[in-house]
Design a protein around this motif. Structure first.
Motif, PDB file in Angstrom:
ATOM      1  N   UNK A 141      10.472  33.452  55.916  1.00 46.07           N
ATOM      2  CA  UNK A 141       9.217  33.013  56.495  1.00 46.07           C
ATOM      3  C   UNK A 141       9.064  33.553  57.911  1.00 46.07           C
ATOM      4  N   UNK A 142       8.001  34.295  58.142  1.00 42.51           N
ATOM      5  CA  UNK A 142       7.668  34.760  59.483  1.00 42.51           C
ATOM      6  C   UNK A 142       6.466  33.988  60.006  1.00 42.51           C
ATOM      7  N   UNK A 143       6.558  33.547  61.237  1.00 40.90           N
ATOM      8  CA  UNK A 143       5.447  32.857  61.887  1.00 40.90           C
ATOM      9  C   UNK A 143       4.838  33.786  62.938  1.00 40.90           C
ATOM     10  N   UNK A 144       3.568  34.103  62.731  1.00 46.25           N
ATOM     11  CA  UNK A 144       2.856  35.029  63.614  1.00 46.25           C
ATOM     12  C   UNK A 144       1.628  34.336  64.177  1.00 46.25           C
ATOM     13  N   UNK A 185       8.614  43.312  36.331  1.00 45.77           N
ATOM     14  CA  UNK A 185       8.051  43.640  37.647  1.00 45.77           C
ATOM     15  C   UNK A 185       6.868  42.731  37.993  1.00 45.77           C
ATOM     16  N   UNK A 186       5.850  43.291  38.607  1.00 47.03           N
ATOM     17  CA  UNK A 186       4.660  42.538  38.990  1.00 47.03           C
ATOM     18  C   UNK A 186       4.777  41.954  40.386  1.00 47.03           C
ATOM     19  N   UNK A 187       3.719  42.154  41.183  1.00 48.36           N
ATOM     20  CA  UNK A 187       3.665  41.633  42.547  1.00 48.36           C
ATOM     21  C   UNK A 187       2.310  40.989  42.774  1.00 48.36           C
ATOM     22  N   UNK A 188       2.275  40.097  43.760  1.00 46.31           N
ATOM     23  CA  UNK A 188       1.017  39.414  44.077  1.00 46.31           C
ATOM     24  C   UNK A 188       1.044  38.983  45.530  1.00 46.31           C
ATOM     25  N   UNK A 189      -0.141  38.806  46.097  1.00 43.75           N
ATOM     26  CA  UNK A 189      -0.292  38.260  47.446  1.00 43.75           C
ATOM     27  C   UNK A 189      -1.293  37.109  47.368  1.00 43.75           C
ATOM     28  N   UNK A 190      -0.866  35.941  47.802  1.00 41.60           N
ATOM     29  CA  UNK A 190      -1.721  34.763  47.890  1.00 41.60           C
ATOM     30  C   UNK A 190      -2.118  34.588  49.351  1.00 41.60           C
ATOM     31  N   UNK A 191      -3.399  34.413  49.611  1.00 39.36           N
ATOM     32  CA  UNK A 191      -3.853  34.346  50.998  1.00 39.36           C
ATOM     33  C   UNK A 191      -4.971  33.330  51.160  1.00 39.36           C
ATOM     34  N   UNK A 192      -4.965  32.643  52.304  1.00 40.61           N
ATOM     35  CA  UNK A 192      -6.042  31.704  52.626  1.00 40.61           C
ATOM     36  C   UNK A 192      -7.370  32.443  52.794  1.00 40.61           C
ATOM     37  N   UNK A 206       4.163  22.294  50.457  1.00 41.32           N
ATOM     38  CA  UNK A 206       5.048  21.845  51.528  1.00 41.32           C
ATOM     39  C   UNK A 206       4.961  22.762  52.749  1.00 41.32           C
ATOM     40  N   UNK A 207       5.087  24.072  52.531  1.00 39.84           N
ATOM     41  CA  UNK A 207       5.129  25.030  53.642  1.00 39.84           C
ATOM     42  C   UNK A 207       3.740  25.393  54.155  1.00 39.84           C
ATOM     43  N   UNK A 208       2.740  25.351  53.280  1.00 36.27           N
ATOM     44  CA  UNK A 208       1.356  25.673  53.621  1.00 36.27           C
ATOM     45  C   UNK A 208       1.227  27.024  54.344  1.00 36.27           C
ATOM     46  N   UNK A 209       1.761  28.091  53.759  1.00 38.34           N
ATOM     47  CA  UNK A 209       1.650  29.404  54.413  1.00 38.34           C
ATOM     48  C   UNK A 209       0.216  29.927  54.361  1.00 38.34           C
ATOM     49  N   UNK A 210      -0.117  30.770  55.313  1.00 39.46           N
ATOM     50  CA  UNK A 210      -1.408  31.464  55.251  1.00 39.46           C
ATOM     51  C   UNK A 210      -1.370  32.602  54.246  1.00 39.46           C
ATOM     52  N   UNK A 211      -0.191  33.215  54.098  1.00 40.46           N
ATOM     53  CA  UNK A 211      -0.011  34.334  53.178  1.00 40.46           C
ATOM     54  C   UNK A 211       1.338  34.178  52.489  1.00 40.46           C
ATOM     55  N   UNK A 212       1.370  34.419  51.192  1.00 42.14           N
ATOM     56  CA  UNK A 212       2.633  34.407  50.447  1.00 42.14           C
ATOM     57  C   UNK A 212       2.703  35.661  49.595  1.00 42.14           C
ATOM     58  N   UNK A 213       3.802  36.402  49.720  1.00 39.13           N
ATOM     59  CA  UNK A 213       4.033  37.587  48.907  1.00 39.13           C
ATOM     60  C   UNK A 213       5.007  37.254  47.791  1.00 39.13           C
ATOM     61  N   UNK A 245      -5.290  25.244  45.135  1.00 34.24           N
ATOM     62  CA  UNK A 245      -4.549  24.909  46.347  1.00 34.24           C
ATOM     63  C   UNK A 245      -5.115  25.611  47.579  1.00 34.24           C
ATOM     64  N   UNK A 246      -6.195  26.374  47.390  1.00 33.72           N
ATOM     65  CA  UNK A 246      -6.871  26.990  48.525  1.00 33.72           C
ATOM     66  C   UNK A 246      -6.484  28.426  48.801  1.00 33.72           C
ATOM     67  N   UNK A 247      -5.996  29.146  47.780  1.00 33.08           N
ATOM     68  CA  UNK A 247      -5.543  30.511  47.985  1.00 33.08           C
ATOM     69  C   UNK A 247      -6.342  31.497  47.151  1.00 33.08           C
TER      70      UNK A 247
END
Length: 250
Positions: A245-248, A49-56, A10-17, A36-38
């Motif tokens: 959500x930040x738009x840059x 815990x655990x962290x991840x970054x999804x990026x185009x 829905x949001x189609x972010x370029x980056x998701x943390x 989904x293209x990430x």
């Protein structure tokens, strides 16, 4: 998983943390996310815990773990450098320790760990700012910065998220030259990112704002908007956090 994929579509972010993925790297649903293209950058931990970054874009660099304590085994920090039209942008996904219970005098092991982790984050952020790059330190900070960021300042008084020492440590990090994107561009009271599952918190809007985008001046020069996707909290089996959500324009 259903909430994550729905929001991505829905949001189609370029980056998701992401924070609190609560799985080892091999258990992360990499195939479903990649479909989904990430690209998936993961720092996982079994059950906690655990962290991840999804990026185009595929990262040019990936840093696993927060520097400053080689004995720290908790998976709470991951950082990537991503290509952009303007050069690069550096993004970190942060799951800052909760710190409760604080103990009688704020001297519990968990609270000391929280404050030490914040000191390490400050030291690392100071180094990153010398690079003079667009920098976004994003995630669950477990910090309520202001009275207006909680429905009940008195009730939260003394909690590790709102304790005087916590707020002082958070200000020290910001005072390096980082900007709270939401506070800078919006700043309204009562705009929360977390509602507990207990006590009717969501239907009664008994929330707190603890998810933040801390940005360098170079990132703030390129920010266009910031918002909180509150509707996600109303979905099927939702997280108790919602995306900020930040738009840059990078």
């Amino acid at each position: 998983m259903h909430a994550l994929t729905h929001w991505l579509e829905t949001a189609k972010p370029d980056v998701l943390c992401l924070q609190e993925i609560k799985t080892v790297d091999d258990g992360f649903p990499r195939m479903e996310i990649e479909a989904l293209g990430y690209h998936c950058s993961i720092h996982g931990q079994k059950s906690y815990n655990g962290v991840a970054i999804l990026s185009r874009q595929t990262p040019e660099e990936v840093r696993i773990g927060l520097p400053g304590d080689d004995s720290d085994e908790q998976a709470r920090y991951i950082e990537v450098v991503l290509p952009a039209k303007s050069g690069v942008v550096r993004v970190a996904s942060i799951y800052l320790p909760n710190g409760n219970p604080v103990g009688e005098n704020g001297d519990s092991e968990k609270y000391r760990y929280k404050l030490d982790w914040m000191r390490r984050l400050k030291d690392h952020a100071a180094e990153l700012l010398t690079y003079e790059e667009p920098l976004v330190l994003a995630g669950d900070y477990n910090v309520i910065p202001r009275n207006g960021d909680t429905h009940d300042p008195k009730g939260w008084s003394g909690d590790a998220l709102f304790r005087t020492e916590t707020l002082a440590a958070f200000r020290t990090i910001k005072n390096l030259g980082l900007y709270d994107a939401f506070e800078t561009l919006d700043g309204r009271d009562g705009q929360y990112s977390f509602w507990d599952y207990q006590g009717g918190a969501w239907p009664n809007n008994l929330g707190i704002r603890i998810d933040h985008l801390l940005c360098s001046a170079q990132a703030m020069d390129r920010i266009e908007d910031v918002s909180i996707d509150k509707f996600v909290r109303d979905g099927e089996r939702p997280s108790d956090h919602v995306p900020i959500v930040g738009q840059f324009e990078f």
